[in-house]
Design a protein around this motif. Structure first.
Motif, PDB file in Angstrom:
ATOM      1  N   THR A  70       0.195  -8.140   7.813  1.00 27.37           N
ATOM      2  CA  THR A  70      -0.388  -6.801   7.876  1.00 27.37           C
ATOM      3  C   THR A  70       0.170  -5.914   6.766  1.00 27.37           C
ATOM      4  O   THR A  70      -0.574  -5.240   6.037  1.00 27.37           O
ATOM      5  N   LEU A  71       1.502  -5.913   6.612  1.00 30.82           N
ATOM      6  CA  LEU A  71       2.115  -5.061   5.594  1.00 30.82           C
ATOM      7  C   LEU A  71       1.725  -5.514   4.190  1.00 30.82           C
ATOM      8  O   LEU A  71       1.442  -4.686   3.310  1.00 30.82           O
ATOM      9  N   GLY A  72       1.716  -6.822   3.966  1.00 34.95           N
ATOM     10  CA  GLY A  72       1.329  -7.325   2.645  1.00 34.95           C
ATOM     11  C   GLY A  72      -0.075  -6.879   2.291  1.00 34.95           C
ATOM     12  O   GLY A  72      -0.326  -6.365   1.192  1.00 34.95           O
ATOM     13  N   LEU A  73      -0.997  -7.047   3.249  1.00 38.09           N
ATOM     14  CA  LEU A  73      -2.390  -6.645   3.009  1.00 38.09           C
ATOM     15  C   LEU A  73      -2.512  -5.120   2.882  1.00 38.09           C
ATOM     16  O   LEU A  73      -3.231  -4.615   2.020  1.00 38.09           O
ATOM     17  N   GLY A  74      -1.790  -4.413   3.744  1.00 40.74           N
ATOM     18  CA  GLY A  74      -1.848  -2.945   3.714  1.00 40.74           C
ATOM     19  C   GLY A  74      -1.388  -2.399   2.364  1.00 40.74           C
ATOM     20  O   GLY A  74      -2.042  -1.531   1.769  1.00 40.74           O
ATOM     21  N   LEU A  75      -0.274  -2.925   1.863  1.00 42.25           N
ATOM     22  CA  LEU A  75       0.226  -2.473   0.564  1.00 42.25           C
ATOM     23  C   LEU A  75      -0.737  -2.844  -0.562  1.00 42.25           C
ATOM     24  O   LEU A  75      -0.916  -2.082  -1.517  1.00 42.25           O
ATOM     25  N   ALA A  76      -1.367  -4.007  -0.431  1.00 39.54           N
ATOM     26  CA  ALA A  76      -2.331  -4.430  -1.457  1.00 39.54           C
ATOM     27  C   ALA A  76      -3.539  -3.495  -1.471  1.00 39.54           C
ATOM     28  O   ALA A  76      -4.021  -3.093  -2.542  1.00 39.54           O
ATOM     29  N   LEU A  77      -3.999  -3.120  -0.277  1.00 40.55           N
ATOM     30  CA  LEU A  77      -5.159  -2.208  -0.208  1.00 40.55           C
ATOM     31  C   LEU A  77      -4.784  -0.823  -0.733  1.00 40.55           C
ATOM     32  O   LEU A  77      -5.592  -0.153  -1.381  1.00 40.55           O
ATOM     33  N   GLU A  78      -3.555  -0.399  -0.454  1.00 41.51           N
ATOM     34  CA  GLU A  78      -3.086   0.876  -1.011  1.00 41.51           C
ATOM     35  C   GLU A  78      -3.066   0.824  -2.536  1.00 41.51           C
ATOM     36  O   GLU A  78      -3.412   1.801  -3.205  1.00 41.51           O
ATOM     37  N   ALA A  79      -2.656  -0.331  -3.062  1.00 43.88           N
ATOM     38  CA  ALA A  79      -2.622  -0.474  -4.525  1.00 43.88           C
ATOM     39  C   ALA A  79      -4.018  -0.338  -5.124  1.00 43.88           C
ATOM     40  O   ALA A  79      -4.172   0.031  -6.289  1.00 43.88           O
ATOM     41  N   LEU A  80      -5.043  -0.617  -4.312  1.00 44.67           N
ATOM     42  CA  LEU A  80      -6.433  -0.453  -4.769  1.00 44.67           C
ATOM     43  C   LEU A  80      -6.932   0.966  -4.530  1.00 44.67           C
ATOM     44  O   LEU A  80      -8.112   1.257  -4.733  1.00 44.67           O
TER      45      LEU A  80
END
Lengths: 324, 324
Positions: free
Chosen positions: B35-45
């Motif tokens: 969840t955190l990995g994906l969440g941070l990746a989406l934030e980076a977008l």
């Protein structure tokens, strides 16, 4: 540069009809696994292979394919080509240069930064997590198919020297090679079980006594475990069986430094470990021992209670300095 | 097929400006790390990201980058796009379909074979060792650079669900991905330390008492560990802290079956493990419990000594059958 050396070594092995492999005293998973992996690969190329180690095989490695081929006697006669595996120098093999013919071709395959480059061809890669990684590359160079037996040995070599991919020597290449070894169909669950998951009852009994004698000191930063002479005697356990017990003290929450004191004969053998910043090598050196920042040891010639007090005092002082 | 689904999911995430991520109750390293990995990746977008879990974060995961962004309250208002991570069904999230707007777009990312395909787009890959592997692929598809923070979360997800690359779900692809995550400069030694190496003192004390009360029975094939009510009371330990202690009994050399009996309130909670052939599920089921062949559990409503005797008798009978 490494490429040239690697190719030279492969070329010499391809030319040889007989090869002897040597690995170091007090053998571990890396030296036995790498030796067996390479030995089986050379056999697959039709070579006559002789695998030597002067010590018995540790019981948790008795499952390795080909392990019955390991010999504790030197080859007679010696083959021309001698391949040293995971050995920093000849002393590590219990050999002196007079023990083998002067015209031997010495191949030296190792990952220890302290390797003495004692061979005619020295393939020493200190970036490799284990000699098993270099053995893997050599086998690839030799064009031998990775059988399940070869892969089981190499996987064990890497697994043991990296603490199951945990130690800081692990690299992305380590994982890449582990993945490729898995593709040859090894039963890695069974390997883990054999290597890590079979505790002798005597060892568990040592742990039980160690925990009963565990002290958490220095505001929870220092955990000290003690094993008395009588503990070893009553269990009938060798001192070496105490290996690893210190991790139960080191991994305690809040602990930075851990010590295991073993009363052996008339001296106290001290193992030291730290987690993040404390330099245990400094403490061990102070008492005439040595090691690394995170793992070191020394021997104290004094009664156990005195040794405990001295150690506590020294470590408390150092902990206080470290925090300042 | 998976490729098409993967691209569809990536496309929907690319189009979204707000995304909420949900993970399962009793969270573990895989669901939180993914969840955190994906969440941070989406934030980076540049997305606005909301990460939800109804339960507190386990203490050994408190170091994960971004963990402070996890929320225990539902988002208000709900975003259009809802991404479910590592959840077999909505019940696993403590959610019912009435809890979110009917026109939500449900994305379902999971590796459990029992996944209910409850989403509009279901990327379910039961070959993946962890949802972290699939999250890695999704992040690659989204074209987000693997920052150290993202990689730390995904590595932890994979590490915990494979027991450090030990469990049978580990594949060569698992190692390949682990290697690529390491290339982003994560401090994997620190991750291992946080996840595995911090034992609360109360847990070590439970182990100490457990070892003092360990019995090796049935010619060394059955190891039974006992924890009394008074043990938990005197230490001030929750029953859950006893988790994992049974492995000290299971990994004893020669042992095929291990049991941990915990006296909790007026009942005896029994955990059962086996190594190679013994079916502990059969024993547990016989007493109204259940599980798998190698790990199962049941509850016995009788005094501790009676439970021990009954268990020993049943297991000895079954061991005798198994050998015949």
């Amino acid at each position: 540069m490494t490429n040239r050396i690697a190719n030279q070594m492969a070329e010499e092995l391809r030319k040889a009809s007989r090869v002897a492999l040597f690995s170091h005293v007090s053998p571990d998973g890396d030296c036995i696994g790498s030796t067996l992996g390479l030995g089986l690969a050379l056999e697959a190329l039709g070579k006559e292979v002789y695998m030597y180690n002067s010590d018995p095989i540790p019981r948790n490695l008795g499952f390795l394919p080909g392990v019955k081929k390991m010999r504790t006697e030197l080859p007679a006669p010696f083959p021309k080509v001698l391949l040293f595996v995971d050995c920093t120098d000849l002393q590590r093999v219990n050999l002196e240069s007079g023990d083998f013919p002067a015209d031997s071709l010495i191949l030296n395959l190792d990952h220890h930064i302290s390797n003495q480059n004692f061979g005619h061809i020295n393939w020493v890669d200190s970036q490799a997590s284990a000699t098993g990684e270099i053995a893997y590359e050599l086998i690839r160079l030799l064009g031998v198919k990775l059988s399940q037996d070869i892969a089981t040995n190499l996987y064990t070599a890497i697994l043991t020297d990296t603490g199951s991919f945990k130690y800081s020597n692990t690299t992305s290449k380590t994982h890449q090679i582990a993945g490729e070894l898995m593709d040859s169909g090894i039963d890695f669950g069974d390997i883990h079980h054999h290597v890590f998951d079979r505790t002798p009852l005597a060892k568990l009994e040592l742990l039980r006594r160690g925990l009963n004698q565990l002290q958490v000191l220095a505001q929870g930063q220092f955990a000290m475990m003690t094993l008395h002479k009588v503990d070893f005697e009553e269990i009938g356990a060798e001192e070496s069986l105490g290996e690893g017990l210190i991790d139960h003290a080191r991994t305690l929450e809040g602990v930075e430094v851990a010590a295991l004191l073993k009363e052996v004969n008339a001296v106290i053998r001290v193992s030291l470990r730290s987690n993040r910043w404390f330099d245990v090598n400094k403490i061990a050196s102070h008492f005439g021992g040595g090691g690394h920042k995170r793992a070191a040891g020394c021997t104290l010639e004094m009664p156990l209670e005195e040794a405990k007090e001295l150690l506590l005092q020294t470590i408390e002082e150092e902990l206080a300095l470290g925090r300042s």
